[in-house]
Design a protein around this motif. Structure first.
Motif, PDB file in Angstrom:
ATOM      1  N   LEU A 420       0.797  -1.217   0.057  1.00  0.00           N
ATOM      2  CA  LEU A 420      -0.017  -0.010   0.020  1.00  0.00           C
ATOM      3  C   LEU A 420       0.946   1.187   0.008  1.00  0.00           C
ATOM      4  O   LEU A 420       0.313   2.385   0.430  1.00  0.00           O
ATOM      5  CB  LEU A 420      -0.951   0.036   1.167  1.00  0.00           C
ATOM      6  CG  LEU A 420      -2.208  -0.740   1.096  1.00  0.00           C
ATOM      7  CD1 LEU A 420      -2.137  -2.204   1.106  1.00  0.00           C
ATOM      8  CD2 LEU A 420      -3.189  -0.322   2.027  1.00  0.00           C
ATOM      9  N   LYS A 421       2.163   1.223  -0.624  1.00  0.00           N
ATOM     10  CA  LYS A 421       3.148   2.438  -0.289  1.00  0.00           C
ATOM     11  C   LYS A 421       2.475   3.475  -1.238  1.00  0.00           C
ATOM     12  O   LYS A 421       2.761   4.635  -0.922  1.00  0.00           O
ATOM     13  CB  LYS A 421       4.276   2.070  -1.167  1.00  0.00           C
ATOM     14  CG  LYS A 421       4.427   1.831  -2.477  1.00  0.00           C
ATOM     15  CD  LYS A 421       5.655   1.445  -3.103  1.00  0.00           C
ATOM     16  CE  LYS A 421       5.718   1.335  -4.740  1.00  0.00           C
ATOM     17  NZ  LYS A 421       7.145   1.060  -5.017  1.00  0.00           N
ATOM     18  N   HIS A 422       1.473   3.207  -2.139  1.00  0.00           N
ATOM     19  CA  HIS A 422       1.055   4.662  -2.833  1.00  0.00           C
ATOM     20  C   HIS A 422       0.148   5.291  -2.043  1.00  0.00           C
ATOM     21  O   HIS A 422      -0.603   6.309  -2.343  1.00  0.00           O
ATOM     22  CB  HIS A 422       0.381   4.145  -4.267  1.00  0.00           C
ATOM     23  CG  HIS A 422      -0.918   3.269  -4.175  1.00  0.00           C
ATOM     24  ND1 HIS A 422      -0.780   1.975  -3.833  1.00  0.00           N
ATOM     25  CD2 HIS A 422      -2.072   3.646  -4.433  1.00  0.00           C
ATOM     26  CE1 HIS A 422      -1.991   1.428  -3.915  1.00  0.00           C
ATOM     27  NE2 HIS A 422      -2.638   2.618  -4.203  1.00  0.00           N
ATOM     28  N   ILE A 423      -0.531   4.627  -1.066  1.00  0.00           N
ATOM     29  CA  ILE A 423      -1.106   5.080  -0.011  1.00  0.00           C
ATOM     30  C   ILE A 423      -0.510   5.603   1.169  1.00  0.00           C
ATOM     31  O   ILE A 423      -0.776   6.681   1.741  1.00  0.00           O
ATOM     32  CB  ILE A 423      -2.575   4.221   0.516  1.00  0.00           C
ATOM     33  CG1 ILE A 423      -3.441   3.902  -0.688  1.00  0.00           C
ATOM     34  CG2 ILE A 423      -3.272   4.722   1.568  1.00  0.00           C
ATOM     35  CD1 ILE A 423      -4.362   2.968  -0.376  1.00  0.00           C
ATOM     36  N   PHE A 424       0.158   4.661   1.775  1.00  0.00           N
ATOM     37  CA  PHE A 424       1.067   4.987   3.049  1.00  0.00           C
ATOM     38  C   PHE A 424       2.145   6.012   2.770  1.00  0.00           C
ATOM     39  O   PHE A 424       2.757   6.670   3.668  1.00  0.00           O
ATOM     40  CB  PHE A 424       1.489   3.855   3.444  1.00  0.00           C
ATOM     41  CG  PHE A 424       0.348   2.981   4.373  1.00  0.00           C
ATOM     42  CD1 PHE A 424      -0.892   3.283   4.204  1.00  0.00           C
ATOM     43  CD2 PHE A 424       0.741   1.435   4.513  1.00  0.00           C
ATOM     44  CE1 PHE A 424      -2.115   2.306   4.838  1.00  0.00           C
ATOM     45  CE2 PHE A 424      -0.267   0.652   4.698  1.00  0.00           C
ATOM     46  CZ  PHE A 424      -1.735   1.147   5.152  1.00  0.00           C
ATOM     47  N   GLY A 425       2.721   5.926   1.688  1.00  0.00           N
ATOM     48  CA  GLY A 425       3.940   6.867   1.230  1.00  0.00           C
ATOM     49  C   GLY A 425       5.145   6.032   1.696  1.00  0.00           C
ATOM     50  O   GLY A 425       4.927   4.817   2.237  1.00  0.00           O
ATOM     51  N   THR A 426       6.300   6.354   1.232  1.00  0.00           N
ATOM     52  CA  THR A 426       7.625   5.781   1.719  1.00  0.00           C
ATOM     53  C   THR A 426       8.567   6.565   2.334  1.00  0.00           C
ATOM     54  O   THR A 426       8.437   7.853   2.191  1.00  0.00           O
ATOM     55  CB  THR A 426       8.243   5.238   0.193  1.00  0.00           C
ATOM     56  OG1 THR A 426       8.533   6.254  -0.709  1.00  0.00           O
ATOM     57  CG2 THR A 426       7.387   4.136  -0.564  1.00  0.00           C
ATOM     58  N   ASP A 427       9.587   5.762   2.881  1.00  0.00           N
ATOM     59  CA  ASP A 427      10.457   6.455   3.547  1.00  0.00           C
ATOM     60  C   ASP A 427      11.549   6.823   2.954  1.00  0.00           C
ATOM     61  O   ASP A 427      11.437   6.631   1.462  1.00  0.00           O
ATOM     62  CB  ASP A 427      10.951   5.796   5.097  1.00  0.00           C
ATOM     63  CG  ASP A 427      11.496   4.520   4.589  1.00  0.00           C
ATOM     64  OD1 ASP A 427      11.706   4.251   3.543  1.00  0.00           O
ATOM     65  OD2 ASP A 427      11.406   3.695   5.571  1.00  0.00           O
ATOM     66  N   GLU A 428      12.852   7.353   3.442  1.00  0.00           N
ATOM     67  CA  GLU A 428      13.978   7.479   2.611  1.00  0.00           C
ATOM     68  C   GLU A 428      14.773   6.440   1.794  1.00  0.00           C
ATOM     69  O   GLU A 428      15.223   6.444   0.800  1.00  0.00           O
ATOM     70  CB  GLU A 428      15.043   8.237   3.626  1.00  0.00           C
ATOM     71  CG  GLU A 428      14.728   9.720   4.099  1.00  0.00           C
ATOM     72  CD  GLU A 428      13.803   9.393   5.261  1.00  0.00           C
ATOM     73  OE1 GLU A 428      13.335   8.191   5.625  1.00  0.00           O
ATOM     74  OE2 GLU A 428      13.318  10.510   5.949  1.00  0.00           O
ATOM     75  N   GLY A 432       7.710   1.256   2.370  1.00  0.00           N
ATOM     76  CA  GLY A 432       6.377   1.646   2.754  1.00  0.00           C
ATOM     77  C   GLY A 432       6.263   2.117   4.316  1.00  0.00           C
ATOM     78  O   GLY A 432       6.451   1.242   5.087  1.00  0.00           O
ATOM     79  N   ARG A 433       5.629   3.240   4.511  1.00  0.00           N
ATOM     80  CA  ARG A 433       5.668   3.627   5.836  1.00  0.00           C
ATOM     81  C   ARG A 433       4.613   2.693   6.646  1.00  0.00           C
ATOM     82  O   ARG A 433       3.828   2.390   6.131  1.00  0.00           O
ATOM     83  CB  ARG A 433       5.237   4.919   5.882  1.00  0.00           C
ATOM     84  CG  ARG A 433       6.014   5.966   5.391  1.00  0.00           C
ATOM     85  CD  ARG A 433       5.671   7.330   5.780  1.00  0.00           C
ATOM     86  NE  ARG A 433       6.743   8.563   5.319  1.00  0.00           N
ATOM     87  CZ  ARG A 433       6.740   9.147   4.355  1.00  0.00           C
ATOM     88  NH1 ARG A 433       5.651   9.207   3.434  1.00  0.00           N
ATOM     89  NH2 ARG A 433       7.661  10.122   4.146  1.00  0.00           N
ATOM     90  N   SER A 434       5.039   2.581   7.901  1.00  0.00           N
ATOM     91  CA  SER A 434       4.248   1.508   8.697  1.00  0.00           C
ATOM     92  C   SER A 434       3.238   2.305   9.766  1.00  0.00           C
ATOM     93  O   SER A 434       3.485   3.259  10.455  1.00  0.00           O
ATOM     94  CB  SER A 434       5.099   0.591   9.509  1.00  0.00           C
ATOM     95  OG  SER A 434       4.670   0.191  10.768  1.00  0.00           O
TER      96      SER A 434
END
Length: 717
Positions: A420-428, A432-434
Motif C-alpha cells: 500500500l505504499k502509494h497510500i501510506f507513502g515511503t521513507d528515505e 512503505g511507511r508503517s
C-alpha cells in the motif's frame, strides 16, 4: 539438571543437528526457483485520487473501458482509479486451471510463456481471453462437487443443475461469473432463464502482501456458494477480492466495481447484490460498503475483522510477547501458566493445548543458549498468528514459495506496508511507511490492576518488551524447508533478531508514521463505522480452538458503527456453535431485509430490518440459545453479561489489556506523564505513588491516554 530436562536437551540437540544439516544442503528459496521474473518493470505514473476529506466523499471517475468484454478478448489490464500497477506480479492462470497467460512482451518481464518446450514470450500482466465453461453441482454425503462438462455434454445434461461460467481477467486479476441455466441455453452467452435476479459477490480471505495475480478456480467459487446457486442466485468473484493476494482495499473496490459492471452489462441490474465472505473477505465488505456506493446492497461478513490495520495493531504484539515469555523473562517458569499469559495478551491461551510446531521452542532456546523446554500450552497468538509478523511486517522476508528470481527478490520490499505504499507513502529507503506503533503502551496494565501479575512483573515486561526495529534494519528469518513449504522449520523464532533490546534504558519502542495513519484513514483502509447498509455479521465460536477469528472482532465493528451514527440498528451479530452453519439462514434473512428496502425505498436499513432479525447465538443443532438486543452484553459495553456472552465467552487483545478501548482504533495514542496517570487513578487499586521513579524510567516518553483521540486519525474525520 533433572531427568526430564536432560531428555529435553538430548532430544533438542539431536533434532537441531538433523535440521541444521538438512538446512545446509537444502537449496534456499531463491536458488530453487524454477519460475522467475527476470526484471522489475517500473510502475505507471497514474494519478491518484485525492482522499480528502475521506474516500467515501470522492466521486469515482467515469469508466474508460467499453464493457462487456467480448468473448475471446481481454479485460482492462490497468485499474481505473486505485493507483499504478504493482510489479513484480506473478501470474497464476495455470494454478487456476485456465492455461498460460497471453504474451505481452519480449523483454523477459514476467513469467515465460511456452509453446511446447519453446519460450515464445513473456507475460507481466497475466491477461486471459474471456471464455465460457459449463459445470454441474453434485452433492454426496452433504458435500458439493463442481464437475466441468464440455459443451456437447452440457447440451445433453439434464440429471442435475447446470451452470454457465465465464472467466477472464479484469485489472490483471481472474474474474468469474456463474449463472444458472437450462441445457437449452448452452451456447447462449446472455441466456438467464434460471436466474432469480439476485446477485452474490463472493469475497475471500487470507493474509496477502500483493505481487500475485492469485488463484481462482471456478469449481471453488461454485462449491462455496453451492446452495445459493441451487436456489437461483448468480455468483461473481475475482482473485483481486481475496485478501490472500492483497489488502489494498481501494484496488479491491476498483476490481469489484468492474467485475460487477461486466455482469450488469451482460445481464442487466439485479434486484440486489449481497456480499459474502469470511475473514479478510468479511473485512473487505465492511470497507467497500463504507467507502463506495453501487457495488453492494447488503453485507454478510463471516469471521470478520473491521480492517487490517486494526488487526496488525495487536497481532504484531504477539511475537513481541512470545519473544519476551520465551527468551527475555527473568522468571520463565511463571509464564508456563498460559492462563497468566492470557492476562497480558488478551487473546485466549489454554494450558496443555498442543502446539503443532512446539519442538521449535526448545530448538531455538538451545541455539540461543537457554535451557530448552517444550511448551505445555498454547495461545491464539501462536496458534493463529505464527509467522504473520515476518510475512506482513518484514520487507526482507517475502514468500516461502520460489515465485521470483534472485535479483527480483533482492530489489523488492515484501510487506503489507509496501503493498500500500502509494497510500501510506515511503521513507528515505523507499520502504512503505508503517502504521504500527507501541510507544507508551502499558502491556499488562489491566492484569496489574486486577492482581493477576505483580508490579515487578509489569515493570519487567514493559522494560524488555521493546518494539520492531525500523524496516531498514530487519533481517530475513532463517527457515529450512526439508519437507517443502507446508512444513517450514524456523531456525529463528518470534523474530527475536528484529526486536529492539534493552541496554542502558528500556528496549526502545516503535514509532509509527502519522502520515501513513492519516492516509490510511482518508483512503478508506480503516473502518470508521460509516456504513448504513444491512449487515449480518456471522461467525462460528472458535475461541476454544485458539483460532485467529476471535469473536471480539465483530464488536470492534459494532462499537465504531455506534460511535459514527449513534446506533447500530443496521448491524446484526450471529454466533454459532462450530458444528452449525448459519449461512443459509443469513441469506434468507438478508433476502427479506433487502426486498423490504426495495419495496420501501424511503426506509433506512435500520428501519427496514425485520423485527424477528436480532442478535442471536445458536446451539450445535441449530436451535436458538438466546436472541435479543442484550444477549451479547458484557465488558465491551460495560453491561451485565448477556446470555450469549455467558454461553460463548469473549476475549480481548493486548491493547485492550493495556487499557485501550473495545473499538480497537487507537493506532497512535496521545501520551501523558506518569504523574498525571497516577492522579487519574489508572493504577488503582495498586498504589503506584511509591514507584514513580521506576515507572518514569520504564516509560520515559509517557504513557498512553486512551481517553484521548487517536493521533493518527485526521481531526476532520
Amino acid at each position: 539438571m533433572g531427568k526430564k530436562a536432560g531428555i529435553v536437551v538430548l532430544v533438542t540437540l539431536l533434532l537441531g543437528a538433523i535440521i541444521v544439516a538438512v538446512f545446509q544442503y537444502y537449496p534456499h528459496q531463491d536458488e530453487a526457483s524454477s519460475r522467475q521474473i527476470n526484471a522489475i518493470a517500473k510502475p505507471d505514473a497514474n494519478p491518484l485520487l485525492s482522499f480528502k476529506p475521506h474516500i467515501s466523499a470522492v466521486t469515482r471517475p467515469p469508466e474508460t473501458f467499453a464493457f462487456p468484454i467480448a468473448l475471446g478478448e481481454t479485460g482492462p489490464a490497468t485499474n481505473l482509479y486505485s493507483g499504478p500497477n504493482q510489479y513484480p506480479f506473478f501470474c497464476m492462470t495455470q494454478e487456476s486451471e485456465l492455461g498460460q497467460p497471453l504474451v505481452d512482451n519480449q523483454q523477459g518481464l514476467g513469467i515465460p510463456v511456452y509453446q511446447g518446450d519453446q519460450v515464445i514470450g513473456y507475460s507481466k500482466d497475466c491477461s486471459l481471453p474471456s471464455q465460457l465453461f459449463y459445470f454441474t453441482l453434485i452433492e454426496q454425503n452433504g458435500e458439493f462437487s463442481a464437475i466441468r462438462l464440455d459443451e456437447a455434454a452440457a447440451r445433453k445434461h439434464n440429471s442435475s443443475p447446470l451452470f454457465r461460467v465465464e472467466q477472464g481477467t479484469i485489472n490483471r486479476f481472474i474474474y468469474t461469473l456463474v449463472m444458472p441455466i437450462s441445457n437449452q441455453e448452452v451456447g447462449e452467452r446472455l441466456a438467464q432463464s434460471q436466474w432469480n435476479k439476485k446477485l452474490i459477490y463472493q469475497f475471500n480471505g487470507g493474509s496477502g502482501i500483493g505481487y500475485r495475480q492469485g488463484r481462482q478456480k471456478a469449481s471453488r467459487v461454485m462449491t462455496r456458494q453451492a446452495q445459493q446457486l441451487l436456489d437461483g442466485y448468480a455468483v461473481i468473484s475475482s482473485s483481486g477480492n481475496k485478501t490472500s493476494y492483497t489488502y489494498n482495499m481501494l484496488l479491491a473496490e476498483d476490481t469489484a466495481r468492474r467485475v460487477k459492471q461486466q455482469f450488469v452489462s451482460l445481464y442487466g441490474e439485479p434486484l440486489y447484490t449481497v456480499g459474502i465472505g469470511g475473514s479478510g473477505g468479511g473485512l473487505a465488505q465492511y470497507l467497500i460498503g463504507q467507502n463506495s456506493t453501487g457495488i453492494l446492497d447488503g453485507l454478510i461478513p463471516l469471521y470478520s475483522y473491521p480492517d487490517m490495520i486494526t488487526q496488525t495493531t495487536y497481532a504484531l504484539d504477539c511475537d513481541l510477547l512470545n519473544n519476551y515469555f520465551t527468551f527475555r523473562s527473568d522468571n520463565p517458569k511463571a509464564w508456563r501458566d498460559w492462563e497468566r499469559r492470557r492476562q497480558i495478551e488478551g487473546l485466549n491461551a489454554i494450558n496443555e493445548f498442543p502446539q503443532k510446531a512446539g519442538f521449535l521452542q526448545p530448538l531455538n532456546q538451545l541455539m540461543a543458549g537457554f535451557v530448552p523446554s517444550f511448551p505445555d500450552g498454547n495461545s491464539e497468538c501462536i496458534n493463529g498468528y505464527f509467522g504473520l509478523s515476518a510475512f506482513i511486517n518484514n520487507p526482507r522476508q517475502g514468500f516461502l514459495r520460489p515465485f521470483f528470481s534472485d535479483d527480483v527478490i533482492a530489489q523488492t520490499h515484501w510487506s503489507y506496508w509496501q503493498d500500500l505504499k502509494h497510500i501510506f507513502g515511503t521513507d528515505e529507503q523507499g520502504l512503505g511507511r508503517s502504521t504500527w506503533d507501541n510507544i507508551g503502551v502499558q502491556y499488562g496494565l489491566n492484569a496489574l490492576r486486577e492482581g493477576h501479575i505483580t508490579f515487578s512483573e509489569f515493570i519487567h515486561i514493559n522494560h524488555h518488551i521493546g518494539g520492531w526495529k525500523p524496516q531498514s534494519e530487519m533481517r530475513q528469518e532463517e527457515i529450512a524447508l526439508p519437507l517443502g513449504t507446508r512444513i517450514p522449520i524456523w531456525l529463528t523464532l518470534w523474530g527475536n533478531h528484529n526486536i529492539t533490546k534493552a541496554s542502558e534504558g528500556p528496549a526502545p519502542r516503535h514509532q509509527g508514521s502519522i502520515q501513513a495513519m492519516e492516509q490510511a484513514y482518508r483512503a478508506g483502509q480503516v473502518f470508521i463505522g460509516k456504513v448504513d447498509l444491512p449487515i449480518i455479521d456471522a461467525r462460528h465460536y472458535l475461541e476454544n480452538e485458539l483460532d485467529m477469528h476471535h469473536m471480539s472482532a465483530s464488536f470492534y465493528s459494532r462499537v465504531r458503527i455506534a460511535q459514527h451514527q449513534g446506533h447500530s440498528d443496521n448491524h446484526v451479530i450471529w454466533v454459532a456453535h462450530k458444528d452449525h452453519n448459519p449461512t443459509a439462514a443469513a441469506f434468507k434473512a438478508m433476502d427479506d431485509w433487502l426486498l423490504t428496502m426495495r419495496d420501501n425505498p424511503q426506509l433506512s436499513a435500520a428501519a427496514a430490518r425485520p423485527e424477528a432479525l436480532q442478535d442471536t447465538c445458536f446451539n450445535q443443532d441449530g436451535s436458538i440459545y438466546a436472541a435479543g438486543s442484550d444477549v451479547f452484553d458484557g465488558q465491551w459495553n460495560n453491561q451485565p453479561q448477556g446470555q450469549c456472552q455467558s454461553r460463548f465467552p469473549m476475549f480481548s487483545t493486548s491493547r485492550i489489556q493495556a487499557g485501550g478501548g473495545w473499538g480497537g482504533d487507537m493506532f497512535k495514542c496521545p501520551l501523558i506523564s506518569i504523574e498525571t496517570a497516577i492522579d487519574k487513578g489508572w493504577y488503582l487499586p495498586f498504589d503506584a505513588r511509591p514507584h514513580l521513579g521506576i515507572l518514569k524510567a520504564t516509560f520515559p516518553q509517557g504513557v498512553c491516554d486512551h481517553e484521548g483521540r487517536d493521533l493518527g486519525r485526521p481531526s476532520d474525520l
